[in-house]
Design a protein around this motif. Structure first.
Motif: not given
Length: 269
Positions: A23-25, A194-199
């Motif tokens: 759902k998020v992706f 979504k946030e974790i991917i960018e960390l």
């Protein structure tokens, strides 16, 4: 890099967490266990190199804690070797990997655990998940290992559903009051990815906020629950008394009580 423009692959897309990740992706390539056997190294490498994703999110796991005691070999294949094969393929494809581990990599001898604490599992499930962490770290650099705890979500068997079912079948439901952790709603976790991917690459502890016992959690779901000790309620797999994960690297998620309220409303729609 803008998350919306990258190619994402979700492995284990039909599971409880995987369904909410979809759902998020919504534009992600989605593979269920019928599409991809993560214990088959050649198949894993071939599939990921063919898809050429920028990000792989692995939500595939063998999560039956007591079942792992009976099926040790399967647990180590799915939770240990499989993530290693995915990491190997990601390294070759130049993809980031987000992988989910567990609070059960810890023995429960401390009240709280930060990301840098040394794991020491006390059951097969924890052992197998820790092996998965090690295999990922051995095989690639661009990983985010996300340790999670006490998951509940609309699309799978979980503690909330078990309590609701037992509450309707029994006069009273016994639940242990001496094991403590943090309940986590799969939709909140999926959004956080979504946030974790960018960390930065590394290990993350991601749960809803708030600590409780299983009994306190159950009391928020049903009325006819009574407390008992772990000694009174023996299980095949030993559980850590404290598996509270402390997130030191990202902003906190909302309190589990708030998340539970949304969950209970959502299941009745």
């Amino acid at each position: 890099m803008v998350v919306g423009t990258i190619k994402t692959l979700i492995i284990g897309s039909s599971g409880m967490l995987g369904s909410d990740l979809c759902k998020v992706f919504p534009d992600a390539v989605k593979l269920t266990h019928h599409d991809l056997d993560i214990t088959d190294r050649e198949q894993v490498i071939e599939s990921i190199l063919k898809i050429k994703p920028d990000v792989v999110i692995n939500a595939a796991a063998y999560t039956n804690v007591d079942g792992c005691e009976d099926n040790k070999e399967l647990a180590f294949q799915v939770n240990g070797s499989g993530p290693g094969y995915i990491a190997e393929a990601c390294a070759r494809a130049g993809a980031k990997l987000v992988h989910f581990s567990t609070d059960y990599v810890f023995d429960g001898s401390k009240k709280e655990y930060v990301e840098s604490d040394i794991p020491d599992p006390i059951n097969v499930y924890g052992d197998s998940k820790l092996l998965g962490e090690k295999k990922i770290i051995e095989n690639m650099d661009d990983y985010r290992i996300v340790r999670i705890s006490w998951l509940f979500g609309i699309h799978g068997k979980n503690f909330v559903e078990t309590m609701l079912k037992l509450s309707g079948e029994m006069d009273t439901v016994k639940v242990v009051n001496d094991q403590f952790g943090k309940p986590t709603y799969t939709m909140d976790l999926a959004r956080k990815v979504k946030e974790i991917i960018e960390l930065e690459p590394g290990i993350y502890h991601i749960t809803n906020d708030g600590i409780c016992s299983w009994y306190e959690f159950a009391s928020s779901i049903i009325d006819n629950v009574i407390p008992c000790t772990s000694e009174e309620f023996q299980r095949k797999a030993k559980r850590p008394m404290y598996s509270v994960l402390v997130n030191t690297k990202t902003g906190p998620m909302r309190h589990w009580r708030e998340a539970l309220k949304d969950y209970l409303q959502g299941r009745n729609i």
